[in-house]
Motif scaffolding. Structure first.
Motif, PDB file in Angstrom:
ATOM      1  N   ARG A 164       2.330   9.323  -1.416  1.00 37.99           N
ATOM      2  CA  ARG A 164       2.385   9.295   0.049  1.00 37.99           C
ATOM      3  C   ARG A 164       2.797   7.923   0.572  1.00 37.99           C
ATOM      4  O   ARG A 164       3.408   7.832   1.639  1.00 37.99           O
ATOM      5  N   THR A 165       2.486   6.865  -0.169  1.00 33.52           N
ATOM      6  CA  THR A 165       2.966   5.545   0.235  1.00 33.52           C
ATOM      7  C   THR A 165       4.477   5.456   0.068  1.00 33.52           C
ATOM      8  O   THR A 165       5.177   4.876   0.906  1.00 33.52           O
ATOM      9  N   ARG A 166       4.988   6.062  -1.004  1.00 34.97           N
ATOM     10  CA  ARG A 166       6.446   6.137  -1.176  1.00 34.97           C
ATOM     11  C   ARG A 166       7.082   6.889   0.000  1.00 34.97           C
ATOM     12  O   ARG A 166       8.104   6.477   0.551  1.00 34.97           O
ATOM     13  N   TYR A 198      -5.524   7.404   5.710  1.00 35.47           N
ATOM     14  CA  TYR A 198      -5.305   6.158   4.990  1.00 35.47           C
ATOM     15  C   TYR A 198      -5.352   4.966   5.944  1.00 35.47           C
ATOM     16  O   TYR A 198      -4.964   5.055   7.109  1.00 35.47           O
ATOM     17  N   GLY A 199      -5.798   3.835   5.416  1.00 42.36           N
ATOM     18  CA  GLY A 199      -5.699   2.585   6.147  1.00 42.36           C
ATOM     19  C   GLY A 199      -4.291   2.026   6.012  1.00 42.36           C
ATOM     20  O   GLY A 199      -3.660   2.137   4.959  1.00 42.36           O
ATOM     21  N   VAL A 200      -3.794   1.417   7.088  1.00 42.80           N
ATOM     22  CA  VAL A 200      -2.474   0.776   7.083  1.00 42.80           C
ATOM     23  C   VAL A 200      -2.684  -0.726   7.255  1.00 42.80           C
ATOM     24  O   VAL A 200      -3.197  -1.175   8.286  1.00 42.80           O
ATOM     25  N   MET A 242       1.847  -0.988   3.012  1.00 45.31           N
ATOM     26  CA  MET A 242       0.685  -1.064   2.135  1.00 45.31           C
ATOM     27  C   MET A 242      -0.386  -0.147   2.713  1.00 45.31           C
ATOM     28  O   MET A 242      -0.881  -0.397   3.817  1.00 45.31           O
ATOM     29  N   LEU A 243      -0.734   0.911   1.997  1.00 47.26           N
ATOM     30  CA  LEU A 243      -1.731   1.878   2.446  1.00 47.26           C
ATOM     31  C   LEU A 243      -2.955   1.812   1.544  1.00 47.26           C
ATOM     32  O   LEU A 243      -2.841   1.510   0.358  1.00 47.26           O
ATOM     33  N   THR A 244      -4.128   2.115   2.120  1.00 43.64           N
ATOM     34  CA  THR A 244      -5.368   2.072   1.348  1.00 43.64           C
ATOM     35  C   THR A 244      -6.132   3.385   1.484  1.00 43.64           C
ATOM     36  O   THR A 244      -5.953   4.124   2.463  1.00 43.64           O
ATOM     37  N   LYS A 264     -12.934  -2.741  -1.702  1.00 43.36           N
ATOM     38  CA  LYS A 264     -12.482  -2.442  -3.072  1.00 43.36           C
ATOM     39  C   LYS A 264     -11.787  -1.085  -3.184  1.00 43.36           C
ATOM     40  O   LYS A 264     -11.653  -0.528  -4.280  1.00 43.36           O
ATOM     41  N   SER A 265     -11.331  -0.540  -2.071  1.00 42.25           N
ATOM     42  CA  SER A 265     -10.610   0.734  -2.125  1.00 42.25           C
ATOM     43  C   SER A 265      -9.224   0.536  -2.726  1.00 42.25           C
ATOM     44  O   SER A 265      -8.631  -0.548  -2.631  1.00 42.25           O
ATOM     45  N   LEU A 266      -8.714   1.597  -3.343  1.00 43.16           N
ATOM     46  CA  LEU A 266      -7.377   1.556  -3.921  1.00 43.16           C
ATOM     47  C   LEU A 266      -6.331   1.334  -2.838  1.00 43.16           C
ATOM     48  O   LEU A 266      -6.479   1.794  -1.695  1.00 43.16           O
ATOM     49  N   THR A 267      -5.249   0.671  -3.229  1.00 41.74           N
ATOM     50  CA  THR A 267      -4.160   0.408  -2.298  1.00 41.74           C
ATOM     51  C   THR A 267      -2.831   0.495  -3.037  1.00 41.74           C
ATOM     52  O   THR A 267      -2.743   0.128  -4.217  1.00 41.74           O
ATOM     53  N   ALA A 268      -1.818   1.015  -2.362  1.00 42.83           N
ATOM     54  CA  ALA A 268      -0.493   1.169  -2.959  1.00 42.83           C
ATOM     55  C   ALA A 268       0.555   0.632  -1.998  1.00 42.83           C
ATOM     56  O   ALA A 268       0.328   0.524  -0.783  1.00 42.83           O
TER      57      ALA A 268
END
Length: 287
Positions: A164-166, A198-200, A242-244, A264-268
């Motif tokens: 989804r970040t892509r 998602y966080g932006v 960058m999304l989290t 500490k959440s994942l981010t891409a």
């Protein structure tokens, strides 16, 4: 392995800086504390765009080479070796090497690292996600790109975040058009990301790139009407959302580079360098 008892990353051991042949031209900032002020603008003619395309292709192909090496058990420092050798063997300089003191040729941002992770002796394990950010400098111009990879078998949440970040990047690119303000890019990205909760990340943005690594032009990834630069044909910049999976508040490690999500959440993240055309945008960092 530099992780704490919860599996969160901790600073690892950084190896010595890798050499670059004296025959390869350096950006002006190498060996200095900071780049010289840039006032050259963000518009490029056809010949300059072709040069940026060539640098961009080296950066993109270097990421492909690194991606082929990613597997459980490899260290991020070993990935830096792959990136460094690919870029320099193609006659280009890895732009991050020596930029404001950054010691490596690639940024490797694992799991909760939002951006600017320094390659070290961190061992990748099954289920990690890792962002690879490479910029190549050749013919006096930079080409900048990044991609996030899943190491081995990732969780459904991690795989979805990456894909989804892509797609968020793709949505941002589709918003590009001459005559529009750059803030429409962030609006398109944020609307899409919020569909999934998602966080932006706001604090790190896209930027003008080409003659300068970072020109001063800001490309937001969220709805930010204060950024009202108007896109023009021939303008070159990056989009790199960058999304989290959680919040967007961040911490910076003592190395003054590594940025992690506070929760500490994942981010891409994904990034392309592109040029504004009469019909929209053309991606220069294709793969």
């Amino acid at each position: 392995m530099p992780r704490d008892q919860h599996g969160h990353l901790t600073p690892g051991r950084i190896s010595a800086q890798r050499p670059v042949s004296a025959s390869i031209a350096r950006p002006e900032y190498v060996g200095k504390a900071a780049p010289a002020p840039y006032d050259g603008g963000d518009l490029y003619d056809a010949d300059e765009i072709e040069a940026i395309r060539r640098s961009s292709r080296i950066a993109s192909d270097a990421i492909t080479a690194v991606g082929e090496a990613i597997r459980p058990g490899i260290t991020t420092d070993q990935l830096d070796v792959v990136a460094h050798e690919y870029v320099t063997s193609h006659g280009a300089y890895p732009s991050t090497l020596g930029y404001r003191g950054f010691p490596k040729s690639v940024c490797t941002s694992v799991n909760e690292v939002i951006c600017h992770g320094i390659p070290d002796d961190t061992v990748l394990v099954d289920g990690d996600i890792v962002n690879i950010d490479i910029t190549a400098f050749q013919e006096g111009v930079h080409g900048d790109t990044n991609r996030t990879f899943v190491v081995g078998e990732g969780s459904a949440a991690a795989v979805d975040l990456v894909e989804r970040t892509r797609e968020a990047l793709n949505r941002g690119i589709k918003a590009v058009a001459p005559g529009r303000q750059v803030n429409v890019i962030g609006r398109a990205i944020e609307v899409y990301a919020k569909r999934f909760g998602y966080g932006v990340v706001h604090d790190y943005t896209g930027h003008g790139v080409g003659r300068a690594f970072h020109s001063g032009l800001i490309i937001p990834h969220y709805d930010a009407p204060q950024y009202d630069d108007v896109m023009e044909v021939g303008m070159v910049f990056t989009i790199e959302p960058m999304l989290t999976l959680g919040g967007t508040e961040a911490d910076i490690w003592p190395d003054d580079w590594t940025v992690t999500t506070r929760d500490k959440s994942l981010t891409a993240q994904f990034e392309h360098t592109l040029v504004v055309t009469e019909r929209g945008a053309e991606v220069l960092t294709t793969y």
